[in-house]
Motif scaffolding. Structure first.
Motif, PDB file in Angstrom:
ATOM      1  N   GLN A 176      15.630  19.624  54.577  1.00 44.39           N
ATOM      2  CA  GLN A 176      15.540  18.166  54.583  1.00 44.39           C
ATOM      3  C   GLN A 176      16.815  17.528  54.028  1.00 44.39           C
ATOM      4  O   GLN A 176      17.288  16.528  54.522  1.00 44.39           O
ATOM      5  CB  GLN A 176      14.334  17.750  53.736  1.00 44.39           C
ATOM      6  CG  GLN A 176      14.096  16.261  53.721  1.00 44.39           C
ATOM      7  CD  GLN A 176      12.819  15.906  52.992  1.00 44.39           C
ATOM      8  OE1 GLN A 176      12.196  16.756  52.355  1.00 44.39           O
ATOM      9  NE2 GLN A 176      12.433  14.668  53.074  1.00 44.39           N
ATOM     10  N   VAL A 177      17.333  18.120  52.971  1.00 43.51           N
ATOM     11  CA  VAL A 177      18.636  17.656  52.489  1.00 43.51           C
ATOM     12  C   VAL A 177      19.683  18.525  53.171  1.00 43.51           C
ATOM     13  O   VAL A 177      19.479  19.701  53.389  1.00 43.51           O
ATOM     14  CB  VAL A 177      18.770  17.737  50.958  1.00 43.51           C
ATOM     15  CG1 VAL A 177      18.039  16.591  50.304  1.00 43.51           C
ATOM     16  CG2 VAL A 177      18.253  19.066  50.426  1.00 43.51           C
ATOM     17  N   PHE A 178      20.785  17.892  53.522  1.00 42.51           N
ATOM     18  CA  PHE A 178      21.650  18.517  54.514  1.00 42.51           C
ATOM     19  C   PHE A 178      22.570  19.602  53.962  1.00 42.51           C
ATOM     20  O   PHE A 178      23.023  20.478  54.666  1.00 42.51           O
ATOM     21  CB  PHE A 178      22.470  17.448  55.233  1.00 42.51           C
ATOM     22  CG  PHE A 178      21.656  16.238  55.598  1.00 42.51           C
ATOM     23  CD1 PHE A 178      20.564  16.356  56.449  1.00 42.51           C
ATOM     24  CD2 PHE A 178      21.943  14.991  55.069  1.00 42.51           C
ATOM     25  CE1 PHE A 178      19.789  15.256  56.783  1.00 42.51           C
ATOM     26  CE2 PHE A 178      21.174  13.885  55.401  1.00 42.51           C
ATOM     27  CZ  PHE A 178      20.098  14.016  56.253  1.00 42.51           C
ATOM     28  N   HIS A 179      22.891  19.529  52.664  1.00 41.88           N
ATOM     29  CA  HIS A 179      23.766  20.537  52.064  1.00 41.88           C
ATOM     30  C   HIS A 179      25.102  20.707  52.795  1.00 41.88           C
ATOM     31  O   HIS A 179      25.584  21.820  52.956  1.00 41.88           O
ATOM     32  CB  HIS A 179      23.096  21.919  51.999  1.00 41.88           C
ATOM     33  CG  HIS A 179      21.872  21.951  51.127  1.00 41.88           C
ATOM     34  ND1 HIS A 179      21.877  21.552  49.812  1.00 41.88           N
ATOM     35  CD2 HIS A 179      20.605  22.321  51.398  1.00 41.88           C
ATOM     36  CE1 HIS A 179      20.666  21.689  49.306  1.00 41.88           C
ATOM     37  NE2 HIS A 179      19.886  22.148  50.252  1.00 41.88           N
ATOM     38  N   LEU A 180      25.681  19.609  53.258  1.00 44.39           N
ATOM     39  CA  LEU A 180      27.018  19.727  53.850  1.00 44.39           C
ATOM     40  C   LEU A 180      28.042  19.536  52.746  1.00 44.39           C
ATOM     41  O   LEU A 180      27.772  18.878  51.742  1.00 44.39           O
ATOM     42  CB  LEU A 180      27.233  18.652  54.917  1.00 44.39           C
ATOM     43  CG  LEU A 180      26.309  18.691  56.124  1.00 44.39           C
ATOM     44  CD1 LEU A 180      26.680  17.561  57.083  1.00 44.39           C
ATOM     45  CD2 LEU A 180      26.364  20.037  56.828  1.00 44.39           C
ATOM     46  N   GLU A 211      11.104  20.315  57.066  1.00 46.99           N
ATOM     47  CA  GLU A 211      11.115  18.848  57.094  1.00 46.99           C
ATOM     48  C   GLU A 211      12.478  18.291  57.478  1.00 46.99           C
ATOM     49  O   GLU A 211      13.030  17.441  56.768  1.00 46.99           O
ATOM     50  CB  GLU A 211      10.671  18.286  55.742  1.00 46.99           C
ATOM     51  CG  GLU A 211       9.265  18.749  55.380  1.00 46.99           C
ATOM     52  CD  GLU A 211       8.631  17.903  54.290  1.00 46.99           C
ATOM     53  OE1 GLU A 211       8.759  16.680  54.359  1.00 46.99           O
ATOM     54  OE2 GLU A 211       8.006  18.483  53.385  1.00 46.99           O
ATOM     55  N   PRO A 212      13.023  18.724  58.611  1.00 51.56           N
ATOM     56  CA  PRO A 212      14.386  18.300  58.971  1.00 51.56           C
ATOM     57  C   PRO A 212      14.459  16.826  59.334  1.00 51.56           C
ATOM     58  O   PRO A 212      15.530  16.237  59.291  1.00 51.56           O
ATOM     59  CB  PRO A 212      14.726  19.171  60.185  1.00 51.56           C
ATOM     60  CG  PRO A 212      13.410  19.437  60.830  1.00 51.56           C
ATOM     61  CD  PRO A 212      12.428  19.557  59.686  1.00 51.56           C
ATOM     62  N   THR A 213      13.312  16.231  59.697  1.00 55.82           N
ATOM     63  CA  THR A 213      13.343  14.820  60.078  1.00 55.82           C
ATOM     64  C   THR A 213      12.895  13.930  58.918  1.00 55.82           C
ATOM     65  O   THR A 213      12.843  12.713  59.060  1.00 55.82           O
ATOM     66  CB  THR A 213      12.420  14.550  61.290  1.00 55.82           C
ATOM     67  OG1 THR A 213      11.075  14.885  60.924  1.00 55.82           O
ATOM     68  CG2 THR A 213      12.833  15.398  62.494  1.00 55.82           C
TER      69      THR A 213
END
Ligand code: ADP
Ligand code: MG
Length: 238
Positions: free
Chosen positions: A99-103, A176-178
């Motif tokens: 869910q949090v992108f961690h980029l 929960e990617p969205t």
């Protein structure tokens, strides 16, 4: 003769239980989960907050191990794999989207997508080629040189998907990617996942959202660490 063989599941969980013990207190993460996931499945996992969805994803993704029960990938008990074999499995066969992108914010989109290949020791030319291809797959090739903190939430999540795909994993796990996306970005993301699944990637997706879950091929429901029938889940919601 004549009848097709019943295919062995890609992933098989039997009686999987996970007990956490923060400061000596036992907390049930999962309890007695039996689940088969076949190659080519697109499975949605639904359940209230704290029901064990992420615990299940961590076990499926070999990021954590069950307290008891068995987990097999292609018929091989994960508990029998060496740390090296596990690492290779995670790096080569499984892609993760959270869910949090961690980029990494000060890296370009392209560089972020290249990272797993860099860790795997892939040479520069091949790295860039594969990363561009993955960005193309999520429709963001033209954003390749943007720093990731210059991208919208939806674009960041697509970059995270491109990064998860860059090793061409056979299994994509999306927790929960969205969850942090607006409806339009969420829809676009589901279109990408649906296309990838059509191309053969097995997908397990955690979501709170009924409309999102409906776009998967199958749905399982989880309450208090146990897989339950849809009816039981509905009753809880009503
Ligand atoms: P979900 O993803 O459905 O919200 P989780 O799998 O994160 O649920 O959590 C299931 C249960 O396990 C919750 O009660 C949660 O507090 C507990 N839990 C999860 N991870 C840990 C941990 N690392 N240590 C202790 N308890 C945990
Ligand atoms: Mg969770």
């Amino acid at each position: 003769m004549g009848s097709a063989p019943v295919s062995e599941p890609l992933l098989r969980l039997r009686g999987v239980t996970k007990i956490y013990e923060p400061d000596g207190q036992e907390v049930v993460g999962l309890e007695g989960v039996d689940l088969d996931i076949h190659s080519g499945d697109f499975l949605a996992v639904m359940g209230p907050s704290g029901s064990g969805k992420s615990t299940l994803m961590h076990i499926i993704g070999c990021l954590d191990i069950p307290t008891s029960g068995s987990y097999e990938i292609k018929g091989i008990p994960v508990s029998r794999l060496s740390p090296e074999e596990l690492a290779r499995l995670r790096n080569r066969e499984i892609g993760f989207v959270f869910q949090v992108f961690h980029l990494l914010p000060r890296y370009t989109a392209l560089r972020n997508v290249e990272l797993p290949l860099l860790y795997a020791g892939v040479g520069r030319e091949e790295r860039t080629g594969k990363a561009l291809e993955a960005l193309r797959a999520v429709g963001l090739e033209d954003r390749r040189n943007h720093l990731s903190n210059q991208l919208s939430g939806g674009q960041k999540q697509k970059v995270a998907i491109a990064r998860a795909l860059v090793n061409r994993p056979s299994l994509l796990l999306a927790d929960e990617p969205t969850g942090n996306l607006d409806t339009k970005s969420g829809d676009e993301l589901m279109e990408i996942l649906t296309r990838l699944n059509g191309e053969g990637t097995t997908i397990v997706l955690v979501t709170h959202n009924q409309a999102i879950a409906r776009r998967a091929k199958k749905v399982v429901y989880i309450i208090d660490g146990r897989l339950v029938a849809k009816e039981e889940y509905r009753e809880l919601r009503e």
